[in-house]
Design a protein around this motif. Structure first.
Motif, PDB file in Angstrom:
ATOM      1  N   ASN A 235       0.828  -1.209   0.000  1.00  0.00           N
ATOM      2  CA  ASN A 235       0.000   0.000   0.000  1.00  0.00           C
ATOM      3  C   ASN A 235       0.860   1.255   0.000  1.00  0.00           C
ATOM      4  N   PRO A 236       0.339   2.342  -0.609  1.00  0.00           N
ATOM      5  CA  PRO A 236      -0.910   2.408  -1.355  1.00  0.00           C
ATOM      6  C   PRO A 236      -0.779   1.732  -2.713  1.00  0.00           C
ATOM      7  N   ARG A 237      -1.925   1.496  -3.361  1.00  0.00           N
ATOM      8  CA  ARG A 237      -1.954   0.842  -4.666  1.00  0.00           C
ATOM      9  C   ARG A 237      -2.425   1.858  -5.719  1.00  0.00           C
ATOM     10  N   PRO A 238      -2.099   1.648  -6.972  1.00  0.00           N
ATOM     11  CA  PRO A 238      -2.387   2.682  -7.980  1.00  0.00           C
ATOM     12  C   PRO A 238      -3.866   2.921  -8.240  1.00  0.00           C
ATOM     13  N   TRP A 239      -4.741   1.949  -7.930  1.00  0.00           N
ATOM     14  CA  TRP A 239      -6.174   2.228  -8.106  1.00  0.00           C
ATOM     15  C   TRP A 239      -6.674   3.203  -7.045  1.00  0.00           C
ATOM     16  N   GLN A 240      -5.918   3.353  -5.952  1.00  0.00           N
ATOM     17  CA  GLN A 240      -6.332   4.259  -4.884  1.00  0.00           C
ATOM     18  C   GLN A 240      -6.008   5.718  -5.192  1.00  0.00           C
TER      19      GLN A 240
END
Length: 312
Positions: A235-240
């Motif tokens: 985390n964080p992830r790119p969809w976030q």
């Protein structure tokens, strides 16, 4: 499930449940683009019930040429969904003999044909060394994690991407499941470490390009191995959101799918503004620190040496 094909038919497999279907869907859409036409892309939904999220994701799968399959997760017997990949032999239609498994927190950015065409010998698993191996080489791994992977030397693999024959994976899975116990649950990466134990001495190693850590994008490792599959492992992830080190380019694929199918926008998992601002600051500091040791000449030389020994 009533498909007809030769027993050697290939497939790319994803397994997810409610709350993680969208991310897996985006990767599956990319896999459909970068896999040969005769290779099937499966998204197995193990949500407890087929609610609105599952139904809408299933509709997008049909529109994008992805085989959506729902299974009630009872067969897991209380195991975490990460262990569901050990039941692929039971979930797949009988005419599929070749498997490329991918975690849903991946993005596909190049042709998958070389990896799909690679044929591990019977009994062998093809996977990519875990980034912890490289951090351990420059003493940047904490003692707890080092204790878990040191038994494998330089050959501890990440289980988020692997290429395997179906019959081999059925054997590996049975042995791995038989080893799970209260003792193994004390491991940091229970299922992954057990898979390493079961396949020790029976692995082919793939290039880091097939399981490229998202947290080192832009640090220069692309010059050693141009990514084909990028794995966002932490985390964080790119969809976030658009965070360092990947930025807008790696967030855009999720937004593109939302733009085409706005009915699934609620399932993306974008962070709220407060958490987004906190993550942006945290990632800037984290990137500054991590860049220094991922650009370490000794580390880069170690990775280059490992890359010279890969099978695919």
């Amino acid at each position: 499930m009533g498909l007809t094909a030769s027993p050697s038919r290939s497939c790319v497999c994803y397994i997810a449940n409610k709350g993680y279907l969208f991310q897996s869907l985006v990767s599956a859409i990319q896999a459909r683009r970068f896999a040969p036409e005769d290779c099937s892309i499966f998204l197995f939904d193990l949500s407890r019930e087929q609610g609105d999220e599952s139904r809408r994701i299933a509709d997008v799968c049909r529109a994008k040429g992805i085989d959506y399959v729902w299974h009630a997760p009872d067969f897991l017997g209380g195991l975490h969904i990460m262990n569901a990949r050990m039941f692929l032999d039971q979930m797949l239609p009988s005419d599929y003999g070749e498997i490329l498994y991918l975690d849903g927190d991946t993005q596909i950015v190049a042709d998958l044909t070389p990896l799909l065409a690679f044929q591990p010998q019977h009994g062998r698993l093809c996977a990519v060394r875990d980034p912890m191996v490289y951090l351990d080489a420059i003493n940047r791994l904490n003692d707890d994690l080092r204790g878990e992977i040191d038994a494998f030397g330089e050959n501890y693999v990440n289980s988020g991407v692997f290429r395997v024959r179906r019959s081999t994976w059925a054997d590996i899975s049975r042995e791995a499941l038989s080893r799970m116990s209260d003792a193994t649950r004390a491991l940091h990466f229970e299922d992954q470490t057990i898979i390493n134990q079961v396949t020790d001495g029976r692995r082919d190693y793939a290039s880091i390009r097939w399981n490229f850590p998202g947290f080192v994008l832009g640090y220069g490792l692309e010059a050693i191995a141009q990514p084909a599959i990028v794995h966002f492992m932490s985390n964080p992830r790119p969809w976030q959101g658009s965070y360092a080190p990947w930025g807008k380019d790696w967030h855009r694929p999720y937004q593109t799918v939302i733009d085409e199918f706005p009915e699934i926008a609620d399932y993306c998992g974008v962070l709220d503004l407060r958490r987004k601002a906190a993550y942006k600051l945290k990632q800037v500091a984290k990137t500054y620190i991590e860049r220094r040791f991922w650009e370490n000449p000794a580390l880069l030389a170690h990775i280059q040496r490992m890359e010279s020994q890969v099978a695919v």
